[in-house]
Design an enzyme around this catalytic site. Structure first.
Site, PDB file in Angstrom:
ATOM      1  N   LYS A   1     -14.973  30.223  -7.957  1.00 30.58           N
ATOM      2  CA  LYS A   1     -15.831  31.013  -8.833  1.00 30.58           C
ATOM      3  C   LYS A   1     -15.309  32.459  -8.919  1.00 30.58           C
ATOM      4  CE  LYS A   1     -19.897  28.230  -7.406  1.00 30.58           C
ATOM      5  NZ  LYS A   1     -21.318  28.333  -6.944  1.00 30.58           N
TER       6      LYS A   1
ATOM      7  N   TYR B   1     -24.244  23.124 -14.784  1.00 37.31           N
ATOM      8  CA  TYR B   1     -25.441  23.354 -13.967  1.00 37.31           C
ATOM      9  C   TYR B   1     -26.700  22.859 -14.688  1.00 37.31           C
ATOM     10  CZ  TYR B   1     -22.837  26.088 -10.490  1.00 37.31           C
ATOM     11  OH  TYR B   1     -21.972  26.493  -9.494  1.00 37.31           O
TER      12      TYR B   1
ATOM     13  N   ASN C   1     -21.406  32.158  -3.764  1.00 34.31           N
ATOM     14  CA  ASN C   1     -20.845  31.380  -2.646  1.00 34.31           C
ATOM     15  C   ASN C   1     -19.419  30.880  -2.890  1.00 34.31           C
ATOM     16  OD1 ASN C   1     -21.512  29.499  -4.515  1.00 34.31           O
ATOM     17  ND2 ASN C   1     -23.122  28.503  -3.320  1.00 34.31           N
TER      18      ASN C   1
ATOM     19  N   HIS D   1     -17.270  26.008  -5.893  1.00 28.40           N
ATOM     20  CA  HIS D   1     -18.055  24.831  -6.269  1.00 28.40           C
ATOM     21  C   HIS D   1     -17.272  23.594  -5.881  1.00 28.40           C
ATOM     22  CE1 HIS D   1     -20.222  21.783  -8.540  1.00 28.40           C
ATOM     23  NE2 HIS D   1     -19.025  21.323  -8.860  1.00 28.40           N
TER      24      HIS D   1
ATOM     25  N   GLU E   1     -18.315  15.899 -13.954  1.00 27.25           N
ATOM     26  CA  GLU E   1     -17.749  17.254 -13.974  1.00 27.25           C
ATOM     27  C   GLU E   1     -16.278  17.243 -14.390  1.00 27.25           C
ATOM     28  OE1 GLU E   1     -20.747  18.783 -10.398  1.00 27.25           O
ATOM     29  OE2 GLU E   1     -18.605  18.652  -9.996  1.00 27.25           O
TER      30      GLU E   1
HETATM   31  N1  UDP Z   1     -27.933  28.754  -6.758  1.00 28.09           N
HETATM   32  C1  UDP Z   1     -28.604  29.935  -6.474  1.00 28.09           C
HETATM   33  N2  UDP Z   1     -29.897  29.866  -6.037  1.00 28.09           N
HETATM   34  C2  UDP Z   1     -30.546  28.682  -5.863  1.00 28.09           C
HETATM   35  C3  UDP Z   1     -29.871  27.489  -6.178  1.00 28.09           C
HETATM   36  C4  UDP Z   1     -28.569  27.566  -6.615  1.00 28.09           C
HETATM   37  O1  UDP Z   1     -28.032  31.021  -6.610  1.00 28.09           O
HETATM   38  O2  UDP Z   1     -31.728  28.691  -5.459  1.00 28.09           O
HETATM   39  C5  UDP Z   1     -26.531  28.800  -7.257  1.00 28.09           C
HETATM   40  C6  UDP Z   1     -25.494  28.771  -6.143  1.00 28.09           C
HETATM   41  O3  UDP Z   1     -24.394  29.586  -6.560  1.00 28.09           O
HETATM   42  C7  UDP Z   1     -25.117  27.307  -6.101  1.00 28.09           C
HETATM   43  C8  UDP Z   1     -25.212  26.899  -7.558  1.00 28.09           C
HETATM   44  O4  UDP Z   1     -26.301  27.663  -8.080  1.00 28.09           O
HETATM   45  O5  UDP Z   1     -23.817  27.094  -5.577  1.00 28.09           O
HETATM   46  C9  UDP Z   1     -25.457  25.415  -7.785  1.00 28.09           C
HETATM   47  O6  UDP Z   1     -26.560  24.974  -7.034  1.00 28.09           O
HETATM   48  P1  UDP Z   1     -26.559  23.594  -6.266  1.00 28.09           P
HETATM   49  O7  UDP Z   1     -27.947  23.371  -5.756  1.00 28.09           O
HETATM   50  O8  UDP Z   1     -25.965  22.532  -7.133  1.00 28.09           O
HETATM   51  O9  UDP Z   1     -25.639  23.868  -4.974  1.00 28.09           O
HETATM   52  P2  UDP Z   1     -24.113  23.484  -4.648  1.00 28.09           P
HETATM   53  O10 UDP Z   1     -23.862  22.087  -5.154  1.00 28.09           O
HETATM   54  O11 UDP Z   1     -23.235  24.511  -5.308  1.00 28.09           O
HETATM   55  O12 UDP Z   1     -24.016  23.550  -3.145  1.00 28.09           O
HETATM   56 MG    MG Z   2     -24.357  21.141  -6.893  1.00 28.83          MG
END
Ligand code: UDP
Ligand code: MG
Length: 174
Positions: free
Chosen positions: A15, A55, A129, A132, A143
């Site tokens: 990212k 997303y 974070n 992805h 994806e």
């Molecule tokens: N995210 C966030 N707050 C939340 C949930 C998600 O900022 O409460 C962001 C975070 O950057 C995350 C991304 O949205 O990596 C996608 O969310 P997901 O739940 O799919 O988590 P991931 O698969 O990335 O671990």
């Molecule tokens: Mg996810």
């Protein structure tokens, strides 16, 4: 039943914060420890359209706009409006990469994981974070197909079909 490893494909995105923090080499090195193979890679400017597809499960959340600002790199200015998107292939690729990446919330992630070491929560509450990675075979396929065309990938990992559009033949996902 014995635990048998299976070949998986996973979509990985570095990212914009990974690029801002100059972490590309570091993250690729960490990923290389999983002994997977890169079968596709490109730099992409993230449109609202692809962010909403990628997303989709968060599209209706009140924080989606702030998430888009982060994921597209707009937060960091034009020099960083880009991500590095890759497909990795290998035994248990999804599980292995999720483990190296760490938990979604960088404050809860194991500090030796990528997210634990380099992530943060920004002023708007978005979890920046760094990386992805797909969380299941189904989401990986979805994806990979949204970010790459069949010819962008050096292996045939999902079925394709050939379409004739006027005089041009292009390959699209079957
Ligand atoms: N995210 C966030 N707050 C939340 C949930 C998600 O900022 O409460 C962001 C975070 O950057 C995350 C991304 O949205 O990596 C996608 O969310 P997901 O739940 O799919 O988590 P991931 O698969 O990335 O671990
Ligand atoms: Mg996810």
């Amino acid at each position: 039943m014995q635990n048998k490893e299976k070949t998986q494909y996973t979509l990985i995105i570095l990212k914009p914060d990974a690029l801002v923090k100059s972490l590309t080499g570091n993250i690729l090195t960490r990923l290389s420890e999983a002994r997977l193979r890169i079968i596709a890679a490109k730099i992409v400017k993230v449109s609202r359209e692809i962010a909403e597809k990628h997303y989709a499960h968060l599209k209706e959340k009140p924080f989606f706009n702030d998430l888009y600002e982060y994921f597209s790199g707009k937060t960091y200015g034009p020099d960083y409006e880009r991500v590095l998107v890759m497909v990795y292939e290998g035994d248990d690729a999804i599980t292995k990469v999720r483990k190296i990446a760490g938990a979604t919330n960088p404050l809860e992630a194991d500090p030796i994981t990528i997210r634990g070491a380099y992530g943060r929560i920004n002023k708007k509450g978005i979890m920046e974070n760094v990386i992805h990675c797909s969380d299941s075979d189904e989401s990986a396929e979805n994806e990979v197909k949204m970010w790459f065309k069949p010819d962008d990938i050096i292996e045939n990992i999902y079925p394709t079909k050939v379409e004739t559009i006027r005089d041009y033949k292009i390959r699209t996902w079957a």
